[in-house]
Design a protein around this motif. Structure first.
Motif, PDB file in Angstrom:
ATOM      1  N   GLU A  55      18.374  58.736  58.355  1.00 35.50           N
ATOM      2  CA  GLU A  55      16.991  58.519  57.942  1.00 35.50           C
ATOM      3  C   GLU A  55      15.850  58.984  59.077  1.00 35.50           C
ATOM      4  OE1 GLU A  55      16.876  54.437  57.247  1.00 35.50           O
ATOM      5  OE2 GLU A  55      17.477  53.977  59.341  1.00 35.50           O
ATOM      6  N   GLU A  56      14.731  59.422  58.649  1.00 36.35           N
ATOM      7  CA  GLU A  56      13.573  59.480  59.609  1.00 36.35           C
ATOM      8  C   GLU A  56      13.661  58.344  60.628  1.00 36.35           C
ATOM      9  OE1 GLU A  56       9.988  60.767  57.886  1.00 36.35           O
ATOM     10  OE2 GLU A  56      10.963  61.975  56.519  1.00 36.35           O
ATOM     11  N   GLY A  57      13.186  58.692  61.740  1.00 34.19           N
ATOM     12  CA  GLY A  57      12.846  57.668  62.931  1.00 34.19           C
ATOM     13  C   GLY A  57      13.992  57.372  63.873  1.00 34.19           C
ATOM     14  N   VAL A  58      15.131  58.119  63.351  1.00 30.16           N
ATOM     15  CA  VAL A  58      16.354  58.052  64.235  1.00 30.16           C
ATOM     16  C   VAL A  58      16.500  58.674  65.411  1.00 30.16           C
ATOM     17  CG1 VAL A  58      19.068  58.282  64.323  1.00 30.16           C
ATOM     18  CG2 VAL A  58      17.884  57.281  62.155  1.00 30.16           C
ATOM     19  N   CYS A  59      16.608  57.966  66.802  1.00 26.69           N
ATOM     20  CA  CYS A  59      16.650  58.813  67.644  1.00 26.69           C
ATOM     21  C   CYS A  59      17.241  60.290  67.493  1.00 26.69           C
ATOM     22  CB  CYS A  59      17.260  57.908  68.780  1.00 26.69           C
ATOM     23  SG  CYS A  59      17.604  59.124  70.747  1.00 26.69           S
ATOM     24  N   PRO A  60      16.593  61.217  68.135  1.00 24.60           N
ATOM     25  CA  PRO A  60      17.243  62.871  67.963  1.00 24.60           C
ATOM     26  C   PRO A  60      18.426  62.809  68.559  1.00 24.60           C
ATOM     27  CG  PRO A  60      14.867  62.746  68.730  1.00 24.60           C
ATOM     28  CD  PRO A  60      15.186  61.138  68.785  1.00 24.60           C
ATOM     29  N   ASP A  61      18.855  62.051  69.703  1.00 25.25           N
ATOM     30  CA  ASP A  61      20.321  62.322  70.316  1.00 25.25           C
ATOM     31  C   ASP A  61      21.011  61.522  69.284  1.00 25.25           C
ATOM     32  OD1 ASP A  61      19.009  63.463  72.456  1.00 25.25           O
ATOM     33  OD2 ASP A  61      18.934  61.826  73.638  1.00 25.25           O
ATOM     34  N   ILE A  62      21.075  60.454  68.751  1.00 21.40           N
ATOM     35  CA  ILE A  62      21.797  59.866  67.796  1.00 21.40           C
ATOM     36  C   ILE A  62      22.002  60.697  66.804  1.00 21.40           C
ATOM     37  CG2 ILE A  62      22.162  57.834  66.592  1.00 21.40           C
ATOM     38  CD1 ILE A  62      21.420  56.330  68.788  1.00 21.40           C
ATOM     39  N   ALA A  63      21.065  61.257  66.013  1.00 17.05           N
ATOM     40  CA  ALA A  63      21.018  61.958  64.904  1.00 17.05           C
ATOM     41  C   ALA A  63      21.903  63.292  65.336  1.00 17.05           C
ATOM     42  CB  ALA A  63      19.713  62.586  64.473  1.00 17.05           C
ATOM     43  N   ALA A  64      21.807  63.795  66.407  1.00 15.71           N
ATOM     44  CA  ALA A  64      22.549  65.003  66.887  1.00 15.71           C
ATOM     45  C   ALA A  64      23.972  64.789  67.092  1.00 15.71           C
ATOM     46  CB  ALA A  64      21.787  65.560  68.132  1.00 15.71           C
ATOM     47  N   HIS A  65      24.100  63.637  67.620  1.00 22.55           N
ATOM     48  CA  HIS A  65      25.671  63.284  67.873  1.00 22.55           C
ATOM     49  C   HIS A  65      26.375  62.860  66.393  1.00 22.55           C
ATOM     50  CE1 HIS A  65      28.822  61.382  69.749  1.00 22.55           C
ATOM     51  NE2 HIS A  65      28.905  60.476  69.065  1.00 22.55           N
TER      52      HIS A  65
END
Length: 53
Positions: free
Chosen positions: A32-42
């Motif tokens: 979802e939108e708003g998730v930390c980019p590092d977490i989304a990438a992981h």
């Protein structure tokens, strides 16, 4: 999702996501939108790794 999630839970979750994404070949998996980019990438890295296995 928490300390109660182990390898079996993660495997079942990814298997469910895989089954859902096969319903429509145009499906794209994202967080979802708003998730930390590092977490989304992981998450995406883990998903791609799981798909390759």
């Amino acid at each position: 999702m928490g300390s109660e999630w182990g390898p079996e839970s993660l495997e079942a979750f990814f298997r469910l996501l895989f089954e859902l994404t096969t319903i429509d070949p145009e499906t794209r998996l994202s967080l979802e939108e708003g998730v930390c980019p590092d977490i989304a990438a992981h998450f995406q890295q883990c998903w791609q790794y799981w798909l390759a296995e």
